[in-house]
Design a protein around this motif. Structure first.
Motif: not given
Length: 244
Positions: A114-127, A157-163
């Motif tokens: 979620l936090g370190a790979q652009l591939v996750s953007n492909g299906s993240l909810p637009m909501a 949000m994602l940076g803290f969780l990635t670490m």
């Protein structure tokens, strides 16, 4: 004697087997594999084996490894965005952060996806995107400052969780942890006096000087303070823009 008709040539289409298989089911199995073995061990071949189908059957539903990882990210993040229109903007963002962390705590091995790979953007909810933008618009942001504030929220949000949920080494985990623990506790006071003085507070509870991740030692207090600092910073940013 009746002459048999020649066999019909095969045409491209769904491979044999796995008739009841769906993209959702494949993504769920991929997430289960990542939960069990980590993102580094993930492979479409292993997912096919777990589903008892040929790899070609998996590829028929999800063309590439990256596409499947995007579907996995979508499952993890599916319920993260709070309902729109029910909370003030500060409460909405705080709830978003907490829901996101709860989702990652259920699937900590997906944090890096979620936090370190652009591939996750492909299906993240637009909501989620819509909700963040709506909250920031309510806070008074528009134009370029809206873009900057939006990037700040997502990174916070994602940076803290990635670490917090960084994966442990796959091999010799115990030996690695013991070596790092010893290194932290043998820091020389003359070289790093402030760190040494605060080491009892920081050891294994602060980024960089820890040897367990958030699965074993969650950073609950720091995360709540992180939310408040982020929201306070957004408020200060909004006031500065308004005064300019």
């Amino acid at each position: 004697m009746t002459k048999k008709s020649p066999p019909k040539p095969r045409t491209a289409g769904r491979p044999a087997g796995g008739g009841g298989l769906t993209k959702q089911r494949i993504a769920e199995e991929a997430l289960a594999q990542i939960d069990e073995f980590g993102l580094g061990a993930f492979s479409m071949r292993e997912v096919a084996a777990r589903l008892d189908v040929y790899p070609a059957t998996v590829h028929w539903h999800v063309s590439t490894r990256e596409a499947l990882l995007a579907e996995v990210a979508a499952i993890v993040m599916a319920e993260v965005a709070p309902p729109p229109g029910k909370l003030a903007w500060k409460d909405w963002i705080a709830e978003l952060f907490r829901r996101c962390r709860a989702a990652v705590r259920r699937h900590p091995n997906a944090a890096q996806l979620l936090g370190a790979q652009l591939v996750s953007n492909g299906s993240l909810p637009m909501a989620l995107v819509e909700g963040v933008l709506a909250a920031l618009t309510e806070a008074g942001f528009e134009g370029e400052p809206l873009l900057e504030a939006y990037n700040c929220v997502i990174a916070a949000m994602l940076g803290f969780l990635t670490m917090e949920f960084s994966p442990l080494p796959a091999d010799n985990t115990q030996a690695w942890a013991e070596e790092l623990r010893e290194r932290v506790h043998t820091i020389r006071p003359l070289d790093h006096p402030v760190l040494t003085r605060n080491l009892p507070l920081l050891a294994n509870k602060a980024f960089i000087v820890r040897w367990d991740n958030g699965t074993a030692v969650p950073l609950d207090g720091s995360f709540e303070r992180h939310i408040q600092i982020t929201i306070d910073g957004l408020e200060a940013f909004a006031r500065r823009i308004e005064a300019a």
